[in-house]
Write an enzyme that holds these catalytic residues in place. Structure first.
Site, PDB file in Angstrom:
ATOM      1  N   SER A 117     104.866  -4.890  12.002  1.00  0.00           N
ATOM      2  CA  SER A 117     104.441  -3.315  11.717  1.00  0.00           C
ATOM      3  C   SER A 117     104.439  -3.056  10.260  1.00  0.00           C
ATOM      4  CB  SER A 117     105.752  -2.647  12.011  1.00  0.00           C
ATOM      5  OG  SER A 117     105.738  -1.201  11.721  1.00  0.00           O
ATOM      6  N   TYR A 141     114.278  -0.534  11.008  1.00  0.00           N
ATOM      7  CA  TYR A 141     113.353  -1.023  12.005  1.00  0.00           C
ATOM      8  C   TYR A 141     112.421  -1.918  11.161  1.00  0.00           C
ATOM      9  CZ  TYR A 141     108.960  -0.993  14.370  1.00  0.00           C
ATOM     10  OH  TYR A 141     107.437  -1.292  14.738  1.00  0.00           O
ATOM     11  N   LYS A 145     111.638  -6.233  11.594  1.00  0.00           N
ATOM     12  CA  LYS A 145     110.408  -6.950  11.932  1.00  0.00           C
ATOM     13  C   LYS A 145     110.187  -7.917  10.763  1.00  0.00           C
ATOM     14  CE  LYS A 145     108.819  -4.812  15.483  1.00  0.00           C
ATOM     15  NZ  LYS A 145     107.936  -5.237  16.700  1.00  0.00           N
TER      16      LYS A 145
HETATM   17  N1  UFG Z   1     103.588  13.826  12.706  1.00  0.00           N
HETATM   18  C1  UFG Z   1     103.776  15.621  12.434  1.00  0.00           C
HETATM   19  N2  UFG Z   1     104.062  16.069  13.506  1.00  0.00           N
HETATM   20  C2  UFG Z   1     104.656  15.473  14.516  1.00  0.00           C
HETATM   21  C3  UFG Z   1     104.757  14.303  14.592  1.00  0.00           C
HETATM   22  C4  UFG Z   1     104.219  13.525  13.731  1.00  0.00           C
HETATM   23  O1  UFG Z   1     102.987  16.295  11.551  1.00  0.00           O
HETATM   24  O2  UFG Z   1     105.139  16.166  15.665  1.00  0.00           O
HETATM   25  C5  UFG Z   1     103.215  13.482  11.272  1.00  0.00           C
HETATM   26  C6  UFG Z   1     104.068  12.524  10.718  1.00  0.00           C
HETATM   27  O3  UFG Z   1     104.644  13.153   9.610  1.00  0.00           O
HETATM   28  C7  UFG Z   1     103.292  11.259  10.113  1.00  0.00           C
HETATM   29  C8  UFG Z   1     101.992  11.388  11.125  1.00  0.00           C
HETATM   30  O4  UFG Z   1     102.143  12.644  12.028  1.00  0.00           O
HETATM   31  O5  UFG Z   1     102.468  11.817   8.738  1.00  0.00           O
HETATM   32  C9  UFG Z   1     102.150  10.356  12.104  1.00  0.00           C
HETATM   33  O6  UFG Z   1     103.460  10.210  12.685  1.00  0.00           O
HETATM   34  P1  UFG Z   1     103.799   9.107  13.820  1.00  0.00           P
HETATM   35  O7  UFG Z   1     105.214   9.299  13.888  1.00  0.00           O
HETATM   36  O8  UFG Z   1     103.016   9.162  15.151  1.00  0.00           O
HETATM   37  O9  UFG Z   1     103.520   7.807  13.041  1.00  0.00           O
HETATM   38  P2  UFG Z   1     104.205   7.182  11.820  1.00  0.00           P
HETATM   39  O10 UFG Z   1     103.049   6.795  10.930  1.00  0.00           O
HETATM   40  O11 UFG Z   1     105.279   7.715  11.347  1.00  0.00           O
HETATM   41  O12 UFG Z   1     104.848   5.890  12.348  1.00  0.00           O
HETATM   42  C10 UFG Z   1     103.984   4.696  12.541  1.00  0.00           C
HETATM   43  C11 UFG Z   1     104.383   4.051  13.946  1.00  0.00           C
HETATM   44  C12 UFG Z   1     106.128   3.247  13.493  1.00  0.00           C
HETATM   45  C13 UFG Z   1     106.072   2.523  12.214  1.00  0.00           C
HETATM   46  C14 UFG Z   1     105.211   3.212  11.196  1.00  0.00           C
HETATM   47  C15 UFG Z   1     105.069   2.458  10.042  1.00  0.00           C
HETATM   48  O13 UFG Z   1     104.628   4.726  14.898  1.00  0.00           O
HETATM   49  O14 UFG Z   1     106.450   2.491  14.663  1.00  0.00           O
HETATM   50  O15 UFG Z   1     103.871   3.871  11.486  1.00  0.00           O
HETATM   51  O16 UFG Z   1     105.213   3.043   8.812  1.00  0.00           O
HETATM   52  F1  UFG Z   1     107.275   2.111  12.038  1.00  0.00           F
END
Ligand code: UFG
Length: 329
Positions: A117, A141, A145
């Protein structure tokens, strides 16, 4: 000879299994179904409901099947949850990897492709992030990894098990025929949450902060279609089959999309207006995460085929429309 897919009933694992089967590979799946679904695995594929931490079960699987290589997805994968339950993450992810590698050594299986990841990098010092950049995970997490990668490194040195570790950024979309897709409970990923609004399951999408130092103030991420991701794993397996040495690759498109751009693309893909509200920043969210993916392109010959965000979201929409509650009854 078959490929053992650990965690083959989960979101990415099931698309991997589908992709391998479509490419004429023989597949065996092990999954404890704690977050995966039996229905996500095709009927004709040999399935074991078991945990990778169960050495006796793994011993049986490796004895009963001629396994050539392992593709390993079986892990807990929620950043927030990992902060609450660090020991559960170390137990499932790190100890799970230990038991798997012990059994691979015992059964002389010498190739593994691992689902790593972007979380191993933590808050990036520069973007796009390259594979040699510092790894400083900001949550258990990402730490697990990274520990799993390091375990493979030392096991490779001693026992000759070669590995490819694929560090994914953000994954989205569903199979093109819409028979499998993302089904998490509770859901925390942006694309399925956006789609809950046009599905009528959520009043509005909460944008986690619009005061980031980006063009529109919302966070930027690098999204790859899940089928492209599966293709990268098969390329990685071919790389190992060709006798190449262990290595680590980022998997991203090199393009960043902001949360607002994702919402625009979702409105186009669904043809519906998506209501949003701006909320607080989510703790731990870096402003911009984009992968340098030229190494995967250069060495593995991998190039994402689905670069148009509207099309990526359209595949997810097709799945969610037909399965509004995912694989849940
Ligand atoms: N977001 C929102 N509203 C929501 C959900 C998400 O604005 O309801 C935003 C988050 O703040 C972020 C973006 O959308 O900026 C993406 O969020 P996700 O939760 O979909 O994904 P992340 O980038 O947080 O996480 C991903 C993977 C993880 C991994 C991570 C590595 O899903 O498994 O990248 O940094 F660990």
């Amino acid at each position: 000879m078959a490929i053992l897919v650990c965690g083959g009933a989960g979101y990415i694992g099931s698309h991997m299994v589908d992709y391998l089967v479509k490419n004429g590979e023989q597949v065996v799946v092990i999954d404890n179904l704690c977050t995966g679904y039996r229905q996500a695995v095709p009927e004709g594929v040999k399935f074991y409901e078991a945990d990778v931490r169960d050495g006796v079960a793994l011993d049986k699987i490796f004895s009963q099947n001629e396994i050539e290589a392992v593709i390993h997805f079986a892990a807990f994968s929620l950043v927030g949850e990992s902060m609450e339950k660090p020991l559960a993450y170390f137990n499932n992810n790190v100890y799970g990897m230990q038991v798997l590698l012990e059994q691979m050594v015992a059964h002389k299986i010498d190739k593994i492709v691992f689902s790593s990841s972007a979380a191993v990098y933590g808050e990036p010092k520069r973007v796009p992030i390259e594979e040699d950049d510092e790894t400083l995970p900001q949550n258990p997490y990402g730490e697990t990894k990274l520990a799993m990668e390091k375990m493979m490194k030392w096991v490779n040195k001693k026992y000759g098990i070669r590995y490819v570790s694929l560090r994914y950024f953000n994954v989205a979309g569903a199979s093109l025929d819409g028979h499998i897709g993302e089904s998490h409970f509770p859901e925390s990923h942006l694309v399925p949450i956006i789609l809950q609004v046009p599905l009528g399951q959520r009043e509005a999408l909460t944008i986690y902060g619009n005061d980031y130092p980006t063009a529109d103030g919302t966070c930027i991420r690098d999204y790859v279609h899940v089928v492209d991701l599966a293709a990268a794993h098969l390329k990685a397996l071919s790389y190992l089959r060709a006798g190449n040495k262990s290595d680590i690759f980022n998997l991203g498109s090199g393009n960043g999309y902001s949360v607002r751009q994702m919402i625009d693309a979702a409105e186009k893909a669904t043809g519906l207006k998506i209501k949003t509200v701006v909320g607080e920043r989510r703790p731990g969210d870096p402003a911009r995460l984009v992968a340098a993916s030229d190494k995967a392109s250069r060495v593995l010959g991998w190039q994402p085929q689905y670069e148009d965000m509207e099309k990526i979201i359209a595949t997810a929409w097709q799945w969610h429309k037909k399965h509004p509650h995912g694989f849940r009854k």
